[in-house]
Write a protein that holds these residues in place. Sequence first.
Motif, PDB file in Angstrom:
ATOM      1  N   ARG A 119     -26.145  20.080   6.450  1.00 50.51           N
ATOM      2  CA  ARG A 119     -25.864  20.497   5.080  1.00 50.51           C
ATOM      3  C   ARG A 119     -25.859  19.307   4.116  1.00 50.51           C
ATOM      4  NH1 ARG A 119     -21.552  22.857   6.228  1.00 50.51           N
ATOM      5  NH2 ARG A 119     -19.986  21.549   5.210  1.00 50.51           N
ATOM      6  N   LYS A 120     -25.352  18.161   4.591  1.00 51.77           N
ATOM      7  CA  LYS A 120     -25.259  16.962   3.756  1.00 51.77           C
ATOM      8  C   LYS A 120     -26.524  16.108   3.813  1.00 51.77           C
ATOM      9  CE  LYS A 120     -20.924  17.210   2.243  1.00 51.77           C
ATOM     10  NZ  LYS A 120     -20.531  17.121   0.823  1.00 51.77           N
ATOM     11  N   GLY A 121     -27.407  16.425   4.764  1.00 51.52           N
ATOM     12  CA  GLY A 121     -28.617  15.626   4.914  1.00 51.52           C
ATOM     13  C   GLY A 121     -28.346  14.236   5.441  1.00 51.52           C
ATOM     14  N   ILE A 122     -27.384  14.102   6.367  1.00 52.03           N
ATOM     15  CA  ILE A 122     -27.005  12.796   6.914  1.00 52.03           C
ATOM     16  C   ILE A 122     -26.988  12.869   8.433  1.00 52.03           C
ATOM     17  CG2 ILE A 122     -25.562  12.202   4.917  1.00 52.03           C
ATOM     18  CD1 ILE A 122     -23.133  12.927   6.740  1.00 52.03           C
ATOM     19  N   THR A 123     -26.856  11.718   9.049  1.00 50.27           N
ATOM     20  CA  THR A 123     -26.637  11.648  10.489  1.00 50.27           C
ATOM     21  C   THR A 123     -25.512  10.652  10.747  1.00 50.27           C
ATOM     22  OG1 THR A 123     -28.969  12.093  10.966  1.00 50.27           O
ATOM     23  CG2 THR A 123     -27.652  11.112  12.738  1.00 50.27           C
ATOM     24  N   PHE A 124     -24.424  11.111  11.316  1.00 51.08           N
ATOM     25  CA  PHE A 124     -23.317  10.216  11.627  1.00 51.08           C
ATOM     26  C   PHE A 124     -23.720   9.235  12.718  1.00 51.08           C
ATOM     27  CE2 PHE A 124     -20.433  13.730  10.040  1.00 51.08           C
ATOM     28  CZ  PHE A 124     -19.975  13.016   8.947  1.00 51.08           C
ATOM     29  N   SER A 125     -23.187   8.021  12.630  1.00 47.80           N
ATOM     30  CA  SER A 125     -23.360   7.060  13.719  1.00 47.80           C
ATOM     31  C   SER A 125     -22.486   7.507  14.890  1.00 47.80           C
ATOM     32  CB  SER A 125     -22.938   5.665  13.261  1.00 47.80           C
ATOM     33  OG  SER A 125     -21.532   5.624  13.051  1.00 47.80           O
ATOM     34  N   PRO A 126     -22.762   7.010  16.099  1.00 48.33           N
ATOM     35  CA  PRO A 126     -21.903   7.356  17.244  1.00 48.33           C
ATOM     36  C   PRO A 126     -20.437   7.032  16.980  1.00 48.33           C
ATOM     37  CG  PRO A 126     -23.920   6.318  18.013  1.00 48.33           C
ATOM     38  CD  PRO A 126     -23.937   6.217  16.518  1.00 48.33           C
ATOM     39  N   LEU A 127     -20.169   5.902  16.277  1.00 46.92           N
ATOM     40  CA  LEU A 127     -18.785   5.518  15.988  1.00 46.92           C
ATOM     41  C   LEU A 127     -18.128   6.520  15.049  1.00 46.92           C
ATOM     42  CD1 LEU A 127     -16.514   3.421  16.269  1.00 46.92           C
ATOM     43  CD2 LEU A 127     -17.500   2.218  14.301  1.00 46.92           C
ATOM     44  N   GLN A 128     -18.853   6.966  14.027  1.00 51.67           N
ATOM     45  CA  GLN A 128     -18.294   7.947  13.095  1.00 51.67           C
ATOM     46  C   GLN A 128     -18.027   9.276  13.783  1.00 51.67           C
ATOM     47  OE1 GLN A 128     -21.472   7.576  10.128  1.00 51.67           O
ATOM     48  NE2 GLN A 128     -19.890   7.095   8.603  1.00 51.67           N
ATOM     49  N   ARG A 129     -18.957   9.694  14.616  1.00 51.22           N
ATOM     50  CA  ARG A 129     -18.796  10.973  15.317  1.00 51.22           C
ATOM     51  C   ARG A 129     -17.586  10.914  16.258  1.00 51.22           C
ATOM     52  NH1 ARG A 129     -22.863  14.890  15.387  1.00 51.22           N
ATOM     53  NH2 ARG A 129     -22.426  16.618  16.822  1.00 51.22           N
ATOM     54  N   GLU A 130     -17.449   9.772  16.929  1.00 46.60           N
ATOM     55  CA  GLU A 130     -16.294   9.590  17.811  1.00 46.60           C
ATOM     56  C   GLU A 130     -14.995   9.636  17.016  1.00 46.60           C
ATOM     57  OE1 GLU A 130     -14.191   6.042  20.422  1.00 46.60           O
ATOM     58  OE2 GLU A 130     -16.260   5.784  19.755  1.00 46.60           O
ATOM     59  N   ALA A 131     -15.011   9.057  15.812  1.00 49.35           N
ATOM     60  CA  ALA A 131     -13.812   9.044  14.977  1.00 49.35           C
ATOM     61  C   ALA A 131     -13.366  10.455  14.620  1.00 49.35           C
ATOM     62  CB  ALA A 131     -14.074   8.236  13.711  1.00 49.35           C
ATOM     63  N   ILE A 132     -14.319  11.339  14.309  1.00 48.95           N
ATOM     64  CA  ILE A 132     -13.968  12.722  13.952  1.00 48.95           C
ATOM     65  C   ILE A 132     -13.294  13.423  15.130  1.00 48.95           C
ATOM     66  CG2 ILE A 132     -14.901  14.956  13.236  1.00 48.95           C
ATOM     67  CD1 ILE A 132     -17.214  13.330  11.900  1.00 48.95           C
ATOM     68  N   VAL A 133     -13.861  13.231  16.313  1.00 49.40           N
ATOM     69  CA  VAL A 133     -13.304  13.874  17.511  1.00 49.40           C
ATOM     70  C   VAL A 133     -11.914  13.325  17.805  1.00 49.40           C
ATOM     71  CG1 VAL A 133     -13.599  14.221  19.986  1.00 49.40           C
ATOM     72  CG2 VAL A 133     -15.590  14.340  18.460  1.00 49.40           C
ATOM     73  N   ARG A 134     -11.757  12.003  17.729  1.00 55.45           N
ATOM     74  CA  ARG A 134     -10.462  11.396  18.048  1.00 55.45           C
ATOM     75  C   ARG A 134      -9.397  11.790  17.027  1.00 55.45           C
ATOM     76  NH1 ARG A 134     -10.904   5.174  18.938  1.00 55.45           N
ATOM     77  NH2 ARG A 134      -8.814   5.475  19.833  1.00 55.45           N
ATOM     78  N   ALA A 135      -9.789  11.935  15.762  1.00 58.22           N
ATOM     79  CA  ALA A 135      -8.826  12.349  14.745  1.00 58.22           C
ATOM     80  C   ALA A 135      -8.294  13.753  15.028  1.00 58.22           C
ATOM     81  CB  ALA A 135      -9.461  12.303  13.361  1.00 58.22           C
ATOM     82  N   MET A 136      -9.144  14.605  15.618  1.00 57.54           N
ATOM     83  CA  MET A 136      -8.717  15.964  15.975  1.00 57.54           C
ATOM     84  C   MET A 136      -7.806  15.953  17.191  1.00 57.54           C
ATOM     85  SD  MET A 136     -10.133  18.067  13.784  1.00 57.54           S
ATOM     86  CE  MET A 136     -10.097  19.673  14.599  1.00 57.54           C
ATOM     87  N   ASP A 137      -7.877  14.883  17.990  1.00 57.70           N
ATOM     88  CA  ASP A 137      -7.171  14.856  19.272  1.00 57.70           C
ATOM     89  C   ASP A 137      -5.868  14.081  19.245  1.00 57.70           C
ATOM     90  OD1 ASP A 137      -8.826  16.447  20.719  1.00 57.70           O
ATOM     91  OD2 ASP A 137     -10.010  14.819  21.586  1.00 57.70           O
ATOM     92  N   THR A 138      -5.516  13.496  18.125  1.00 62.37           N
ATOM     93  CA  THR A 138      -4.339  12.624  18.108  1.00 62.37           C
ATOM     94  C   THR A 138      -3.444  12.942  16.922  1.00 62.37           C
ATOM     95  OG1 THR A 138      -3.635  10.325  18.187  1.00 62.37           O
ATOM     96  CG2 THR A 138      -5.496  10.816  16.776  1.00 62.37           C
ATOM     97  N   GLY A 139      -2.171  12.590  17.063  1.00 61.16           N
ATOM     98  CA  GLY A 139      -1.210  12.874  16.001  1.00 61.16           C
ATOM     99  C   GLY A 139      -1.357  11.958  14.808  1.00 61.16           C
ATOM    100  N   VAL A 140      -1.727  10.694  15.049  1.00 61.99           N
ATOM    101  CA  VAL A 140      -1.919   9.728  13.962  1.00 61.99           C
ATOM    102  C   VAL A 140      -3.240   9.022  14.200  1.00 61.99           C
ATOM    103  CG1 VAL A 140      -0.979   7.746  12.721  1.00 61.99           C
ATOM    104  CG2 VAL A 140       0.589   9.358  13.833  1.00 61.99           C
ATOM    105  N   PHE A 141      -4.071   8.922  13.160  1.00 59.56           N
ATOM    106  CA  PHE A 141      -5.361   8.261  13.296  1.00 59.56           C
ATOM    107  C   PHE A 141      -5.623   7.454  12.035  1.00 59.56           C
ATOM    108  CE2 PHE A 141     -10.048   8.007  13.362  1.00 59.56           C
ATOM    109  CZ  PHE A 141     -10.211   7.485  14.649  1.00 59.56           C
ATOM    110  N   VAL A 142      -6.231   6.273  12.204  1.00 60.37           N
ATOM    111  CA  VAL A 142      -6.498   5.364  11.082  1.00 60.37           C
ATOM    112  C   VAL A 142      -7.996   5.167  10.926  1.00 60.37           C
ATOM    113  CG1 VAL A 142      -6.062   3.088  10.093  1.00 60.37           C
ATOM    114  CG2 VAL A 142      -4.322   4.161  11.554  1.00 60.37           C
ATOM    115  N   VAL A 143      -8.476   5.294   9.687  1.00 60.32           N
ATOM    116  CA  VAL A 143      -9.878   5.015   9.352  1.00 60.32           C
ATOM    117  C   VAL A 143      -9.896   3.900   8.320  1.00 60.32           C
ATOM    118  CG1 VAL A 143     -12.040   5.913   8.426  1.00 60.32           C
ATOM    119  CG2 VAL A 143     -10.527   7.416   9.741  1.00 60.32           C
TER     120      VAL A 143
END
Length: 737
Positions: free
Chosen positions: A315-339
């Motif tokens: 929809r956005k016409g982008i491709t996340f890097s592996p690091l960005q994609r990992e960040a999204i998953v980890r943010a969903m899996d943890t109580g506190v996450f820092v970007v």
Amino acid sequence: METIEVMISNVTFRNEENGYTVLSCHLGRRDITAVGILPDFHRGEQIRLTGDWVEHPQYGMQFKATGFELVMPTTLLGIERFLASAGIKGVKESMAHSIVHRFGEETLTILSEHPERLMEIPGIGRKKYREIAASFHDKLQLRDAMIFLQSYGIPPKLAVKISRMYGDTTETVVRSNPYRLCEDIEGVGFLTADRIGAAMGIAPESEFRLRSAVKYVLQDAAAASGHCYLPRTALEEKTGALLHVDAELIRTQIAALLLEHELVSEAGEEDDRVYLRAYARAEKEVAQRLMELMAALPAAQHPGLSGRIDRFEKRKGITFSPLQREAIVRAMDTGVFVVTGGPGTGKTTLIQCMIEQMESEGSVLLCAPTGRAAKRMAEATGMESKTIHRLLEYSGETSGFSRDEDNPLETSCVIVDEVSMVDLMLMRSLLRAIEPGTRLVLVGDSDQLPSVGAGNVLGDILQSGVIPAVCLHDIFRQSETSRIVVNAHRINEGEMPLLNEKGTDFFFERTDTAVSTAETVVRLVTQRLPGFLKMRPEERVRRIQVLAPTRKGECGVDVINLRLQQALNPPAPDKPALTWGETVFRLGDKVMQTHNDYSIEWERLPDGEQGTGVFNGDVGFVTDVDQEESTLTVLFDEEREVVYTTQQLENLELAYCLSVHKSQGSEFPVVVMPVFGGPQILLTRNLFYTALTRAKSLVVLVGREETVRMMVQNNQILKRWTALDERLRRTAEMMAL
């Protein structure tokens, strides 16, 4: 030495900062001039002055006053003039005449002892008489307290604060322990209290003095340098340099304060750490609450998450890097996450995707430390974003937050932007309102300047290694053409920025002197950039922001503000103004709040919502000046309208030019920055980086290439004495047992 009794006919000049006043007075049938450091006297008041006659080379004979006393008027004309000119709420000339006509020589006695009799005058009802009586009482109380305080050299502006804090007990409190002022009154430092103490004959070895000095050194370390504690040796040395007394006396009082739990000591690697109790408790609580949030949300399955991320990319016409994609998953899996990440690294797009995924499982609240940062976040995400104070429902009446552990935020996730600006105490308040089981995502740029308040929250969280975090470094293709982005990253890596490449958004203008630098800055803001960018005249002050590394000097905030005010908003008959100290606030001026004021009231436009609190760094425009009522109206963030009284103007300053520190959390279309010189401690790489990353479309540097090079090479970051990182690690270890 001579004593004279005069009636004031006019206040010719007054400096609100130091109280220096020039009065035109009637001495019998003679007109004289009296000068000196005096209270805020008014026309029509009768005063007794002590001093000497002196011959001024330009203005002739003057009475130089060293002492003063208010003499209550006894004649009907004197009483009427006093009431009309004393600033009593609801009493102008016509009302003063009516009151004196009714009560005659008993007027002042009636006002003091039987103010309800004012209702005998047509037009004065119960509400009006109470207003007049309260204002009259406050006026006399304030005057007596100020005369007492100024006799000890306290400037009028500070005297007003002190007398309003203690009211009728001002003289009693100050005489019993002047060092109490350091703790009770913002703006009263130890040196001021010590000067009063010395004048009152308090001994240099006084327990009051020694204890106050120790606590003051810790308070000053927090306020001026952001330290949460001081090593014990450093505390003893700094206190000794302040007091000039035997070191053993200082050590004895530190030990006594520790025994009484006013201070807290903890073992450090090389020296004991000494805290004010509030900061030690806050560090412990922040560490505990962060780890509780971590523990309360164990990893879980999120069916379809990968597919939802794919659809977001498409929809956005982008491709996340592996690091960005990992960040999204980890943010969903943890109580506190820092970007964390600098400009152009895809931080905003990443947060947009996180919000979308988290909203599929519950509600999300967005916030930031300042109104400007919250507004930027709202524009970037398309969602409502609030200041942290507003999110926590700050109440000026209770001086606290309505949202806390007993009334937590009702949400599944809280996302905080510009978290590098969040100090220790504000982080504690936020965490108190977040229930375990709620996600917390902290977003910021760890390379920017730390918070103004005490603590190094983001830095310590990252340093601890126990909170999951991702640091984005790669610049994405759509940002590679921006020299602002490229140069920000070059500076961060210790490389000189690319200067004056044609067709870019980053320019450098060379100048030879500090004065020519300031003059060039003014021409850029008023003429050259508006012409280049095809701006309308009224857009200049809103779209172009000058940021300066220093406050003092020809290229500092103070001087450039005056130059820009004169160029952009000069005096005119249709521009009423109010003066506070040496600053003239004019209709149309761009201004900034310089201290948190939790009690000042605002009204949100256009819906009329009311609230309290204007905070350090809030920028707005003067939309109305009422010279008769001595009030000034400021519109902040194009929505919150605040009415300032004269006294409240001490917390406002011009904002055509801001210090880089005050610009944190903001974004401006165009940034102009003088880079000509200054103290090395201020001309640092992270300050330079912070300034550049405030610009959205264009940066213009003005000054010397040597200064730019010095700032890039100066990677000196003043260490803040904090221990949140260690507390996080210890708390994590204990919870793992």
